[in-house]
Design a protein around this motif. Sequence first.
Motif, PDB file in Angstrom:
ATOM      1  N   LEU A  52       6.314  12.357  13.620  1.00  0.00           N
ATOM      2  CA  LEU A  52       4.961  12.030  14.059  1.00  0.00           C
ATOM      3  C   LEU A  52       3.913  12.681  13.162  1.00  0.00           C
ATOM      4  N   LYS A  53       4.173  13.913  12.733  1.00  0.00           N
ATOM      5  CA  LYS A  53       3.214  14.624  11.883  1.00  0.00           C
ATOM      6  C   LYS A  53       3.067  13.977  10.502  1.00  0.00           C
ATOM      7  N   ASP A  54       4.051  13.160  10.095  1.00  0.00           N
ATOM      8  CA  ASP A  54       4.031  12.532   8.777  1.00  0.00           C
ATOM      9  C   ASP A  54       3.663  11.055   8.806  1.00  0.00           C
ATOM     10  N   CYS A  55       3.521  10.474   9.979  1.00  0.00           N
ATOM     11  CA  CYS A  55       3.330   9.017  10.049  1.00  0.00           C
ATOM     12  C   CYS A  55       1.973   8.575   9.503  1.00  0.00           C
ATOM     13  N   GLY A  56       0.946   9.386   9.641  1.00  0.00           N
ATOM     14  CA  GLY A  56      -0.369   9.007   9.118  1.00  0.00           C
ATOM     15  C   GLY A  56      -0.328   8.758   7.625  1.00  0.00           C
ATOM     16  N   LYS A  57       0.288   9.670   6.893  1.00  0.00           N
ATOM     17  CA  LYS A  57       0.409   9.506   5.441  1.00  0.00           C
ATOM     18  C   LYS A  57       1.260   8.286   5.111  1.00  0.00           C
ATOM     19  N   MET A  58       2.366   8.092   5.845  1.00  0.00           N
ATOM     20  CA  MET A  58       3.223   6.947   5.568  1.00  0.00           C
ATOM     21  C   MET A  58       2.456   5.636   5.758  1.00  0.00           C
ATOM     22  N   PHE A  59       1.681   5.528   6.844  1.00  0.00           N
ATOM     23  CA  PHE A  59       0.935   4.300   7.100  1.00  0.00           C
ATOM     24  C   PHE A  59      -0.186   4.090   6.089  1.00  0.00           C
ATOM     25  N   LEU A  60      -0.833   5.162   5.671  1.00  0.00           N
ATOM     26  CA  LEU A  60      -1.851   5.033   4.626  1.00  0.00           C
ATOM     27  C   LEU A  60      -1.226   4.556   3.319  1.00  0.00           C
ATOM     28  N   ASP A  61      -0.052   5.111   2.988  1.00  0.00           N
ATOM     29  CA  ASP A  61       0.649   4.681   1.778  1.00  0.00           C
ATOM     30  C   ASP A  61       1.043   3.209   1.868  1.00  0.00           C
ATOM     31  N   LYS A  62       1.578   2.784   3.013  1.00  0.00           N
ATOM     32  CA  LYS A  62       1.986   1.380   3.194  1.00  0.00           C
ATOM     33  C   LYS A  62       0.772   0.453   3.153  1.00  0.00           C
ATOM     34  N   SER A  63      -0.331   0.882   3.739  1.00  0.00           N
ATOM     35  CA  SER A  63      -1.557   0.077   3.709  1.00  0.00           C
ATOM     36  C   SER A  63      -2.049  -0.090   2.281  1.00  0.00           C
ATOM     37  N   LYS A  64      -1.999   0.999   1.517  1.00  0.00           N
ATOM     38  CA  LYS A  64      -2.422   0.942   0.116  1.00  0.00           C
ATOM     39  C   LYS A  64      -1.519  -0.005  -0.674  1.00  0.00           C
ATOM     40  N   GLN A  65      -0.197   0.069  -0.440  1.00  0.00           N
ATOM     41  CA  GLN A  65       0.746  -0.828  -1.115  1.00  0.00           C
ATOM     42  C   GLN A  65       0.448  -2.282  -0.786  1.00  0.00           C
ATOM     43  N   LEU A  66       0.190  -2.568   0.488  1.00  0.00           N
ATOM     44  CA  LEU A  66      -0.092  -3.940   0.916  1.00  0.00           C
ATOM     45  C   LEU A  66      -1.352  -4.464   0.256  1.00  0.00           C
ATOM     46  N   LYS A  67      -2.409  -3.651   0.245  1.00  0.00           N
ATOM     47  CA  LYS A  67      -3.660  -4.086  -0.370  1.00  0.00           C
ATOM     48  C   LYS A  67      -3.489  -4.282  -1.874  1.00  0.00           C
ATOM     49  N   GLU A  68      -2.794  -3.353  -2.529  1.00  0.00           N
ATOM     50  CA  GLU A  68      -2.575  -3.484  -3.970  1.00  0.00           C
ATOM     51  C   GLU A  68      -1.759  -4.739  -4.297  1.00  0.00           C
ATOM     52  N   ALA A  69      -0.730  -4.999  -3.494  1.00  0.00           N
ATOM     53  CA  ALA A  69       0.092  -6.191  -3.727  1.00  0.00           C
ATOM     54  C   ALA A  69      -0.713  -7.460  -3.500  1.00  0.00           C
ATOM     55  N   SER A  70      -1.582  -7.438  -2.503  1.00  0.00           N
ATOM     56  CA  SER A  70      -2.411  -8.600  -2.215  1.00  0.00           C
ATOM     57  C   SER A  70      -3.413  -8.866  -3.335  1.00  0.00           C
ATOM     58  N   CYS A  71      -3.910  -7.814  -3.931  1.00  0.00           N
ATOM     59  CA  CYS A  71      -4.915  -7.957  -4.995  1.00  0.00           C
ATOM     60  C   CYS A  71      -4.301  -8.166  -6.375  1.00  0.00           C
ATOM     61  N   ALA A  72      -3.046  -7.780  -6.559  1.00  0.00           N
ATOM     62  CA  ALA A  72      -2.424  -7.838  -7.886  1.00  0.00           C
ATOM     63  C   ALA A  72      -2.401  -9.257  -8.449  1.00  0.00           C
ATOM     64  N   GLN A  73      -2.025 -10.224  -7.620  1.00  0.00           N
ATOM     65  CA  GLN A  73      -1.955 -11.606  -8.094  1.00  0.00           C
ATOM     66  C   GLN A  73      -3.345 -12.089  -8.503  1.00  0.00           C
ATOM     67  N   ALA A  74      -4.353 -11.729  -7.732  1.00  0.00           N
ATOM     68  CA  ALA A  74      -5.722 -12.130  -8.079  1.00  0.00           C
ATOM     69  C   ALA A  74      -6.110 -11.559  -9.446  1.00  0.00           C
ATOM     70  N   HIS A  75      -5.776 -10.313  -9.682  1.00  0.00           N
ATOM     71  CA  HIS A  75      -6.106  -9.704 -10.981  1.00  0.00           C
ATOM     72  C   HIS A  75      -5.349 -10.387 -12.112  1.00  0.00           C
ATOM     73  N   ARG A  76      -4.052 -10.708 -11.875  1.00  0.00           N
ATOM     74  CA  ARG A  76      -3.256 -11.375 -12.912  1.00  0.00           C
ATOM     75  C   ARG A  76      -3.828 -12.749 -13.256  1.00  0.00           C
ATOM     76  N   GLU A  77      -4.370 -13.442 -12.255  1.00  0.00           N
ATOM     77  CA  GLU A  77      -4.898 -14.786 -12.470  1.00  0.00           C
ATOM     78  C   GLU A  77      -6.408 -14.803 -12.705  1.00  0.00           C
ATOM     79  N   ASN A  78      -6.998 -13.631 -12.884  1.00  0.00           N
ATOM     80  CA  ASN A  78      -8.445 -13.513 -13.078  1.00  0.00           C
ATOM     81  C   ASN A  78      -9.228 -14.174 -11.945  1.00  0.00           C
ATOM     82  N   ARG A  79      -8.749 -14.016 -10.736  1.00  0.00           N
ATOM     83  CA  ARG A  79      -9.448 -14.515  -9.555  1.00  0.00           C
ATOM     84  C   ARG A  79     -10.162 -13.337  -8.909  1.00  0.00           C
TER      85      ARG A  79
END
Length: 146
Positions: free
Chosen positions: A48-75
């Motif tokens: 429980l003491k570590d879940c906040g960091k894990m969820f922040l890391d997963k959220s960052k991964q999700l956002k980065e993955a969502s934006c990566a394709q846009a950056h690759r395609e210049n969108r």
Amino acid sequence: MDSFIAQYEKQIIGHLTGFDRLVLRGTLRALAIKSGMMSFLWNTGVQLKDCGKMFLDKSKQLKEASCAQAHRENRPVIYLPSPKTNKEQEALKIVQHDGIRNGLICVLTAVEACQTYEIFRNREQKKTRTPAADKKVLVSVSLLDR
């Protein structure tokens, strides 16, 4: 859409087709209730003491993955400061302006209300509690498939 399916066919277990557009919204129901969240943490070995960091890391991964394709395609990746902004209209403006006929239009990020948990530790009772709390986050990907 066919090229997307071909590219990711090993990871896709099915697909949905609609006449005009398909809007999917969802909740990981098991995580939406405290007992489900606690079960998830137990099964993944996250304290429980570590879940906040894990969820922040997963959220960052999700956002980065969502934006990566846009950056690759210049969108564009566009932050919308108001949750009341009509995301479909914003995407359609970009379609008209850029003359898009197919594929990724943009990635829209906005601040939207959602539920999360906050962890409070009571040192005297040596217990933690996790009441629900309101937070805000959203990443939206707009695609045009014709």
